[in-house]
Every structure is written in C-alpha cells, then in structure tokens.
Enzyme design. Structure first.
Site, mmCIF file in Angstrom:
data_model
loop_
_atom_site.group_PDB
_atom_site.id
_atom_site.type_symbol
_atom_site.label_atom_id
_atom_site.label_comp_id
_atom_site.label_asym_id
_atom_site.label_seq_id
_atom_site.Cartn_x
_atom_site.Cartn_y
_atom_site.Cartn_z
ATOM 1 N N PRO A 194 0.823 -1.217 0.000
ATOM 2 C CA PRO A 194 0.000 0.000 0.000
ATOM 3 C C PRO A 194 0.851 1.259 0.000
ATOM 4 O O PRO A 194 0.481 2.268 -0.627
ATOM 5 C CB PRO A 194 -0.815 -0.115 1.297
ATOM 6 C CG PRO A 194 -0.099 -1.096 2.145
ATOM 7 C CD PRO A 194 0.591 -2.037 1.208
ATOM 8 N N LEU A 332 9.050 9.404 6.778
ATOM 9 C CA LEU A 332 9.280 10.263 5.605
ATOM 10 C C LEU A 332 8.491 9.791 4.389
ATOM 11 O O LEU A 332 8.014 10.605 3.595
ATOM 12 C CB LEU A 332 10.776 10.335 5.289
ATOM 13 C CG LEU A 332 11.647 10.972 6.376
ATOM 14 C CD1 LEU A 332 13.059 11.210 5.852
ATOM 15 C CD2 LEU A 332 11.069 12.288 6.880
ATOM 16 N N GLY A 424 9.288 3.961 14.963
ATOM 17 C CA GLY A 424 10.010 2.687 15.045
ATOM 18 C C GLY A 424 9.074 1.535 15.377
ATOM 19 O O GLY A 424 7.871 1.730 15.576
ATOM 20 N N HIS A 614 21.235 6.253 -22.634
ATOM 21 C CA HIS A 614 20.990 7.679 -22.748
ATOM 22 C C HIS A 614 19.619 7.928 -23.331
ATOM 23 O O HIS A 614 19.216 7.220 -24.257
ATOM 24 C CB HIS A 614 22.063 8.287 -23.665
ATOM 25 C CG HIS A 614 22.068 9.766 -23.668
ATOM 26 N ND1 HIS A 614 22.317 10.515 -22.549
ATOM 27 C CD2 HIS A 614 21.822 10.647 -24.682
ATOM 28 C CE1 HIS A 614 22.243 11.794 -22.863
ATOM 29 N NE2 HIS A 614 21.948 11.909 -24.140
HETATM 30 P P1 NDP Z 1 13.195 3.399 12.625
HETATM 31 O O1 NDP Z 1 13.471 2.670 13.863
HETATM 32 O O2 NDP Z 1 14.126 3.255 11.481
HETATM 33 O O3 NDP Z 1 13.076 4.973 12.966
HETATM 34 C C1 NDP Z 1 12.367 5.483 14.037
HETATM 35 C C2 NDP Z 1 12.255 7.005 13.950
HETATM 36 O O4 NDP Z 1 11.427 7.479 14.998
HETATM 37 C C3 NDP Z 1 13.587 7.712 14.113
HETATM 38 O O5 NDP Z 1 13.584 8.859 13.317
HETATM 39 C C4 NDP Z 1 13.591 8.086 15.610
HETATM 40 O O6 NDP Z 1 14.344 9.226 15.912
HETATM 41 C C5 NDP Z 1 12.131 8.402 15.830
HETATM 42 N N1 NDP Z 1 11.689 8.216 17.221
HETATM 43 C C6 NDP Z 1 11.841 7.119 17.978
HETATM 44 N N2 NDP Z 1 11.249 7.300 19.186
HETATM 45 C C7 NDP Z 1 10.704 8.545 19.160
HETATM 46 C C8 NDP Z 1 9.949 9.298 20.088
HETATM 47 N N3 NDP Z 1 9.629 8.811 21.289
HETATM 48 N N4 NDP Z 1 9.543 10.534 19.745
HETATM 49 C C9 NDP Z 1 9.859 11.044 18.532
HETATM 50 N N5 NDP Z 1 10.559 10.373 17.595
HETATM 51 C C10 NDP Z 1 10.984 9.136 17.909
HETATM 52 O O7 NDP Z 1 11.730 2.974 12.222
HETATM 53 P P2 NDP Z 1 10.805 2.929 10.953
HETATM 54 O O8 NDP Z 1 9.511 2.542 11.523
HETATM 55 O O9 NDP Z 1 10.856 4.141 10.118
HETATM 56 O O10 NDP Z 1 11.349 1.726 10.053
HETATM 57 C C11 NDP Z 1 11.479 0.413 10.560
HETATM 58 C C12 NDP Z 1 12.107 -0.466 9.503
HETATM 59 O O11 NDP Z 1 11.132 -0.794 8.512
HETATM 60 C C13 NDP Z 1 13.246 0.207 8.736
HETATM 61 O O12 NDP Z 1 14.482 0.025 9.377
HETATM 62 C C14 NDP Z 1 13.188 -0.486 7.392
HETATM 63 O O13 NDP Z 1 14.058 -1.600 7.366
HETATM 64 C C15 NDP Z 1 11.742 -0.963 7.245
HETATM 65 N N6 NDP Z 1 11.087 -0.126 6.211
HETATM 66 C C16 NDP Z 1 11.531 -0.206 4.915
HETATM 67 C C17 NDP Z 1 11.017 0.631 3.942
HETATM 68 C C18 NDP Z 1 11.549 0.557 2.535
HETATM 69 O O14 NDP Z 1 12.227 -0.392 2.188
HETATM 70 N N7 NDP Z 1 11.276 1.529 1.693
HETATM 71 C C19 NDP Z 1 9.968 1.594 4.260
HETATM 72 C C20 NDP Z 1 9.572 1.591 5.629
HETATM 73 C C21 NDP Z 1 10.137 0.756 6.569
HETATM 74 P P3 NDP Z 1 15.888 9.179 16.394
HETATM 75 O O15 NDP Z 1 16.714 9.175 15.132
HETATM 76 O O16 NDP Z 1 16.034 10.412 17.192
HETATM 77 O O17 NDP Z 1 16.068 7.930 17.202
#
Ligand code: NDP
Ligand code: FAD
Length: 639
Positions: A194, A332, A424, A614
């Site tokens: 999705p 993002l 996360g 190209h």
């Molecule tokens: P991540 O664990 O990679 O990122 C978590 C984000 O949340 C970080 O920016 C972190 O900030 C922030 N965060 C954590 N706790 C808090 C809080 N209490 N308050 C505010 N911000 C917070 O998780 P994702 O869920 O984005 O992704 C998980 C996995 O899923 C990825 O590693 C990837 O492997 C997979 N995925 C793959 C995709 C693809 O292939 N296109 C797309 C989506 C997911 P900080 O940096 O400060 O810790």
C-alpha cells in the site's frame, strides 16, 4: 613486521569469512582435484589462486594491490600460511576455520564424512544452552512457522517442497483503534504494497502538473484527489493478494491456521483463534517469523487518538492535516505521499533524518521535501495528545517540547486532524512466552530474538527470520527489516533445515530504497561509515548533481530540478565501489539494477566501462569523474 602481520591478518580474514577456504595455485593438479571433489559433493568453497589471484575481479584487484605493496617476492601470503600451518604446499584448506591440510587429507575428510559434520554439526554438538525437552516420540508437524508474513510464507512453502509436514500460523491482533487485516503480513497489508501504491498516487499528482508543459490542456481546477477512492482501489487489490496467499498455501499442502500461537513448552504451542477457541500442536522444528508492529510514544492520548502506519493504509476517512512524528523510512515515506496527494503535512523530528543512512543524502531528502512544501520541526518531542473535537477526522492538539537553537526548551502545541506516530517498531515477541522456554530477546533492540544464521542462540530446533531477529551475522547498523531479506532468509533456512544445503543468507550489500517524493536508493557503506572504517586517505568519493531530462521542461519543478544527485564511494586501494547512493526519480529501479554489480564486487573502473543508457538518470553513475576531494562543482552541464 607490519607486512607480515598484514598478510597473517589477510589469511585469517579469508579463513573466518569462508566456511570452506582453499588457498590454491591455478596450475596445481591437486588443487583442481580437490575442487572437483568438493563440487561433486555439492559443497560450496571459496578459493584464491596464489599465483594468479583468482577469478573474482575485486579480489584480483585486492591481491594485485598486495602484490605491489607487500609482495616483493610474490608469495608472502603463502609464507603467512606456512607460519600458521607449517604446511608449505597447496592446496591448503580450512573448513569452518579448522585446518584440514592438503588434497589427500581433504579427500579423506570428505570420504569419512568429517567435512559434512564440520559444515553441519549434529544438534548435540552445537553449543546451545541446555533446555528441557518435551520428550516427545513424534510430532504433529516437521515444521511449525509462527507468522504468515513475507518470511514465514516463503519458509513454509520452501519446506513443503521437501515433502515436510508444515503448519503456518498467522494472526493479526487489532490496532488500538481496531484496524486488522488478512494473510500475508506487514508488506502486503500495511507496508510495502500500500505504501508504494500511495507513493505512486502522489507521483501521478506531480505528472498531472508536468503534463501542462508537455502540451496537455490546463488543469481542471475542480479536479480533486479522493482519499476514499484510493483506499478502495488499494484495499481491493490487497484482499485479492490475501486470497491468493491462502489458495497458494492450500494448493502446496501447507496447513494454515488463522490463530495466535504461543509456546507452552519448547516443541508445543497453544493456538487461539479469533473466537477464543484453543488447541495444541507440536512441531519438531519451529521457525518464529512474527515480524514487528509500530511503537507508540507512551504519552497521554497516544493510542486513543493517534494512528500508526498499521491504520493509515485502510483509514476510512480522509486524514486531513497530518502531523507525522518520527524521521525514518516510514515517517518520511508517509509524509511524502500525504503531501503529494494534497494533504498538509508537518514532521516532528526528534534528532536527525534517516538515522543510519548516509547523512548527506538524508539532508538532501530533507531539503527536497521542504522545498516542495513540507514543514520539518527539529528537536520536537510530543508530550500529550488531546482531542478537541470528535469526528472523522476530528480535531486534535499535539502538545510538544522543543529544544530551540538557543538551548531554551519551549512547550507548545500544534493543532491538526491526524497524528501519525512513525517512531520505530518492536518485534512481536512479548506474548509468545519465549522466556518460559529459555529464549532470550534483546530488549535494547526492539525485543528481537537473538540468532546466529537464523538459528536461536538458546534452542537448537528453534529458528527465527525476518523483522523479529537480532542476527549476529548482520552488518552493524544496517536497516535490514526488508521484505526481500525476510523472503530469502526464509527460503535458504528451509533448504538448510531439510536438505544438504549450507548456503547462508548474505546480509551484506543489501540494496534498499526510501520511497520519498524524490526516491533515494542505497547499497553498502554510507560516507560516514566508510570514513570511519577505511579512513579518509583510503576512500575517494565521486559525485554528480544532475537534472532528470523528464523534469527539464517542467516549470513547476524549477526549484527542485537540480536536486538529483548520485555518489559512489570507492576504496582507493582496490578500486572497489563500497557505497552506492542515488537520489532521483525511479531510484528504486536504478538501485536494483546496480545491486547485481555491487554484489559481484564491481570496481569504479567497471562502472566507468559500463555503457550508459541515454538519456536516463541511471547513466549518471557510469560517467562520474568529479571527486569530492577536488572541491570541483558536481553540477553536470549539458548532455
Ligand atoms: P526506525 O526505527 O528506522 O526509525 C524510528 C524514527 O522514529 C527515528 O527517526 C527516531 O528518531 C524516531 N523516534 C523514535 N522514538 C521517538 C519518540 N519517542 N519521539 C519522537 N521520535 C521518535 O523505524 P521505521 O519505523 O521508520 O522503520 C522500521 C524499519 O522498517 C526500517 O528500518 C526499514 O528496514 C523498514 N522499512 C523499509 C522501507 C523501505 O524499504 N522503503 C519503508 C519503511 C520501513 P531518532 O533518530 O532520534 O532515534
Ligand atoms: P511480517 O510480514 O510482519 O509478518 C509477521 C506475521 O506474523 C504478521 O502477519 C503477524 O500478524 C503474525 N504474527 C505475529 N505474532 C504472531 C503469533 N504469535 N501467532 C500467529 N501470528 C503471529 N520493506 C521493503 O522491502 N520495501 C518497502 O518498501 C517496505 N516498506 C515498508 C513500509 C512500511 C510502512 C512498513 C511498516 C514496513 C515496510 N517494509 C518494507 C518492511 C517489510 O514490510 C518487512 O520487513 C517485512 O514485512 C517483514 O516480514 P516478516 O515475515 O519478518 O514479518
């Protein structure tokens, strides 16, 4: 001295990195004989030709380098081997880091079964914690897989191809606001599929604007995006996939239980279906493939009024103005497509964008997203979520604490219609009763199960794959919670469990793409990691800023036209490309193609010798000549 040490280290590296390592010479008939014997026994090996330096191009380069810098007399590697083994002939063979000897000794070890035992030690010899066994004479299933997502389905179907009796359990616990879904796991229902379709919805919106400069008539101002129509189309497609997966399991003879599984004892599981009906089943081997679920920040109102990606893709109402909390992949990507389909989006970033990724690329993504109208708020952490007005969507107030540039802390709030927490994920291990059967999870890493080569560190017949593993053979800090990783790990594991295969999952050089409005594809090292691992003197970075031809005539893209960028990080000593990064339209497609080259150890010269297509964005990677260290402009001019 230092050279001797370097050669000894190199020999050690080969031995540790390869289960069957042959130091060979290309003209030696004994070397050929032993390799032929291993091939006939279907045993994979890795060999280097000490005289010719092997067929692998990157290795060739590496050894040439060693030749030039270390090998005045040409065979110091062999000297290092002699020092280690007191054997001065080739082949010199190691299996699972044990020195076997030359041709005769290896053929003997093959014949006696020692090679097979070394490669696949019997369960009793594996160093596992002693766990109380159930003492069963027979089991209901050869294999039970807990979790019918990407990894679990792949593993169970592969195991079934060896005529094993296999059962797969899949059960989705509803989200706090009641969202649930069908068979197939995260990717199909609330992840990749999705997400990519919504990303496409947003790209189509951009193309509609592009169309004007391509001669199509002006946009009809009344043209609107319908959230409910998009959801209906996507959910209909997902339901067809859920159905296909069920049929596929049935036709392959895998038993599917739509029940929640938890351990009663090491081989025995309790299954609970959605009506609360329970039953017990036993399995000789068990694979845990339970994936993960999004976390909540543990603030007042989070679960009551907030949503996560688990809810977003089937949300029954238009989310309206949305605050996305978090700054990684999920955050993002979701922010990107919501903005692309015309919703107002703000992003609360706790620290940096895309932790773990190349930070130059991450900041370029941030610049692009801000330029097209998304608002990033850095150092902002939510503290409370309040409902101002019920509704679909209602009105919400997100209270936050923000550290300002001056260092002051500001407490304030932002009003919106929807708050999406993308902070996360945690592995779904907490209700499996793993502690009762002696399985340890890593609390510091999302409660993931500790594994080595997907086998539990604690119990030999228990395995784990996909998003729920804390895998010792993964490169540190790499985001490897990806569907193709779970699928391949599941298939290879089934082959290792039920056939003579010894092929292991290779967690290195896994390609990935972040599907932000401008896509970002990456393979291998980030610039930061390459610098810290190899040192500034040993790497060269080639880069280019370019304009995608298809954007060049679109006025609404004027501000972002020049934001596409690519860079290759090259190990100067071997010429090998160790980091690949591209930010451009269709970066996902581009990165997949180059992933093969990276896997084969492509050098910068290989990239340069590759003929570009190209005019494409991908061709820019074949013509990179400006180095970062030169300080020259990376902006590309002309065709
Ligand atoms: P991540 O664990 O990679 O990122 C978590 C984000 O949340 C970080 O920016 C972190 O900030 C922030 N965060 C954590 N706790 C808090 C809080 N209490 N308050 C505010 N911000 C917070 O998780 P994702 O869920 O984005 O992704 C998980 C996995 O899923 C990825 O590693 C990837 O492997 C997979 N995925 C793959 C995709 C693809 O292939 N296109 C797309 C989506 C997911 P900080 O940096 O400060 O810790
Ligand atoms: P899952 O697919 O999560 O499957 C686990 C299954 O087990 C689930 O159905 C779960 O309900 C079930 N389960 C859990 N506990 C039990 C139990 N006790 N009993 C029975 N069943 C149980 N990856 C990519 O490669 N590309 C992408 O573009 C991409 N986009 C993503 C976007 C989002 C929003 C998210 C969240 C993830 C994305 N991912 C992407 C990651 C990808 O979805 C996961 O890496 C992949 O689904 C992991 O597969 P898995 O088999 O480990 O787990």
């Amino acid at each position: 001295d230092a050279d001797e040490k370097a050669n000894a280290n190199l020999v050690e590296k080969y031995i540790v990195e390869n289960d069957v390592m042959i130091f060979s010479k290309s003209w030696c008939p004994y070397c050929t004989k032993v390799k032929d014997a291993l091939r006939s026994a279907k045993i994979e090996f890795y060999s280097i030709e000490l005289d010719k330096m092997g067929r692998d191009l990157s290795l060739f380069k590496l050894l040439i380098y060693i030749f030039i810098y270390y090998l005045a007399e040409g065979d110091q590697i062999q000297n290092a081997l002699i020092n280690k083994t007191e054997q001065d002939t080739v082949p010199n063979i190691f299996i699972k880091q044990q020195h076997i000897g030359g041709c005769d000794k290896t053929l003997e070890a093959l014949k006696s079964g020692r090679v097979a035992t070394l490669l696949n030690p019997p369960e009793s010899e594996k160093k596992h914690k002693k766990v109380e066994n159930d003492d069963l004479d027979s089991y209901d299933y050869d294999l039970i897989v807990i979790g019918g997502g990407s990894g679990g389905l792949a593993c169970s179907k592969e195991a079934r191809s060896f005529e094993k009796k296999v059962c797969v359990l899949d059960f989705v616990k509803p989200t706090p606001i009641g969202t649930t879904w069908g068979l197939g796991g995260t990717c199909v229902n609330v992840g990749c599929i999705p997400k990519k379709l919504m990303h496409q919805a947003s790209l189509i919106g951009e193309y509609v604007h592009d169309s004007v400069d391509y001669g199509w008539s002006q946009l009809d101002q009344a043209r609107q995006h319908s959230w409910s129509k998009m959801i209906e189309s996507i959910q209909q497609y997902i339901r067809s996939l859920n159905f296909k997966y069920r049929v596929d399991l049935r036709s392959k003879g895998v038993t599917y239980e739509n029940s929640y599984g938890e351990f009663l004892s090491p081989h025995r599981l309790k299954l609970t279906d959605k009506k609360g009906k329970t039953k017990e089943i036993t399995g000789e081997k068990i694979v845990v493939a339970v994936g993960g679920r999004p976390k909540y920040p543990d603030i007042e109102g989070d679960q009551q009024y907030g949503i996560t990606s688990d809810d977003l893709f089937s949300l029954k109402y238009d989310p309206g103005k949305t605050i996305v909390v978090g700054a990684s992949y999920v955050a993002l990507e979701c922010a990107g497509f919501l903005h692309g389909i015309g919703r107002e989006v703000q992003i609360f970033v706790r620290s940096i964008l895309l932790r773990g990724f190349d930070q130059q690329m991450a900041s370029k993504i941030g610049d692009y997203m801000s330029t097209i109208g998304m608002k990033f708020h850095y150092q902002r952490i939510p503290t409370r979520l309040e409902c101002l007005e019920e509704g679909k969507p209602g009105k919400l107030r997100l209270h936050y604490r923000q550290t300002l540039e001056s260092g002051e802390i500001e407490e304030s709030y932002e009003d919106c219609n929807t708050v999406l927490f993308a902070i996360g994920r945690e592995a779904c291990t907490n209700e499996l009763n793993l502690d009762k059967i002696g399985i340890e999870v890593n609390k510091a890493n999302g409660f993931k199960i500790k594994t080595k080569e997907e086998q539990s560190i604690d119990i030999p017949w228990l395995y784990a794959i996909g998003d729920c593993i804390d895998e010792q053979t993964m490169p540190p800090g790499q985001p490897l919670e990806l569907t193709p990783v779970a699928i391949q790990a599941g298939q290879l594991l089934a082959k290792r469990m039920f056939s003579n295969s010894t092929i292991k999952m290779d967690y290195y050089n896994v390609p990935t793409t972040v599907f932000t409005p401008i896509e970002y594809g990456a393979i291998g090292y980030s610039e930061e990691d390459a610098l810290s691992k190899f040192g500034e003197d040993n790497i060269e970075i080639f880069h280019s800023e370019f304009v995608p031809l298809e954007w060049s005539i679109c006025h609404h893209r004027d501000q972002v036209k020049t934001m596409s960028y690519c860079k290759l990080i090259v190990d100067k000593n071997t010429d090998r490309v160790i980091g690949f990064h591209v930010l451009s339209p269709n970066a996902g497609e581009i990165t997949q193609g180059y992933a093969l080259g990276m896997r084969l150890g492509a050098t910068k010269n290989d990239f340069d010798m590759t003929i570009g297509i190209h005019p494409t964005c991908a061709e820019n990677l074949t013509t990179l000549s400006v180095t970062k260290s030169s300080g020259d402009s990376a902006a590309q001019e002309g065709c």
